[in-house]
Design a protein around this motif. Structure first.
Motif: not given
Length: 325
Positions: A64, A77-81
């Protein structure tokens, strides 16, 4: 008269300070619960002591940090990866354990080795220096009266509560959850009724690892990162998991909040040096007062105890769709 007024003001300030410490304990306790959720599920339902869970959380935190500070991506939005990536890692780890039929004790040793490897990988890529993720979220706060709540800590509380309640609901009310409970109680009987043990356990391991990645994002938003901190969190999270009950999604959250509030109040009335003693004192008390329940891998998920596993095993219709036809 003026002295009495000053004394009243001091009492009001003390009450506000204690309430602030209480709220701070709830926020840090929710992070304890989020970090302990995946460990509780993998240990209680898969018989895997996933010590690498902590290392995965810090790996998620550093990813992150890298994606946000270098790539300019919003930390949320890093949660999407991170979530799908860590899900795949969890599935691969479970595939390794099942392929070689690793015992529960050996999963502890293997996961410790994986923790050391991930720690070395983090130090190799990001070095051992302290890293702090600078984002606009750090300065955002909610206000209620005279109290201000940092947005990252509120997000952690919301995510921890939502994931714990979601996992509890899935295990209690869905077919997949009932099947996983049946597998944890009696794998051979569950297979005899046609439960797809492999798919479900691999999925659960992936979910546990994904939760570690989510916890890592929360760590990056709220804390300064250093690889050595991986080992500092292990003790208190283990205490929260054991106190909350293995395999119980709500247990680590409740126990984590109890520990967090106890630590905060301890620091307020005594000294910060006494805070680490709280979690282990509570753990020792729980093990002494209810040793069977504390060590059970099946407590409270289905409202059963180990002595009643056979009686509370989900029915054939509940775990085998073919039984309805």
């Amino acid at each position: 008269m003026e002295d009495l007024q000053n004394l009243d003001n001091l009492q009001i300030w003390t009450n506000k300070e204690m309430l602030s410490m209480f709220l701070a304990g709830i926020f840090i306790g929710s992070l304890y619960g989020l970090l302990g959720l995946g460990l509780s599920l993998s240990w209680g339902m898969l018989n895997q002591i996933n010590l690498a869970h902590f290392a995965l959380a810090f790996l998620g935190a550093y990813l992150t940090y890298q994606l946000s500070s270098t790539g300019g991506i919003n930390p949320l939005l890093t949660l999407l990866l991170i979530v799908p990536l860590f899900f795949v890692l969890g599935v691969l780890m479970h595939a390794l354990f099942t392929r070689f039929k690793v015992s529960m004790f050996n999963t502890l040793l293997i996961n410790f080795g994986l923790t050391v490897i991930i720690d070395s990988l983090i130090q190799w890529i990001w070095t051992g220096d302290y890293r702090k993720l600078e984002t606009p979220y750090a300065t955002m706060k909610f206000s209620i009266g005279s109290f201000y709540f940092p947005l990252p800590e509120v997000l952690t509380l919301v995510l921890s509560t939502g994931l714990a309640l979601g996992a509890w609901a899935v295990l209690r009310y869905t077919w997949a959850g009932k099947a996983l409970r049946a597998i944890s109680m009696d794998p051979q009987m569950a297979r005899a009724f046609g439960v797809p043990e492999g798919r479900l356990t691999h999925a659960l391991s992936g979910v546990a690892a994904a939760i570690a990645g989510i916890a890592g994002v929360c760590l990056a938003l709220s804390f300064t990162l250093a690889p050595s901190q991986i080992y500092l969190w292990i003790g208190v999270i283990f205490a929260a998991v054991m106190i909350g009950g293995l395999g119980n999604p709500l247990g680590p959250l409740v126990a984590g909040i109890v520990i967090g509030v106890s630590e905060s109040l301890t620091m307020a009335v005594t000294s910060p040096a006494w805070a680490p003693l709280v979690s282990f004192s509570l753990l020792i008390a729980v093990l002494l007062l209810r040793p069977v329940e504390a060590l059970s891998t099946l407590t409270t998920v289905s409202g059963s105890s180990p002595k009643r596993c056979a009686a509370s095993t989900p029915s054939t219709a509940a775990i085998n769709p073919a039984a309805d036809t």
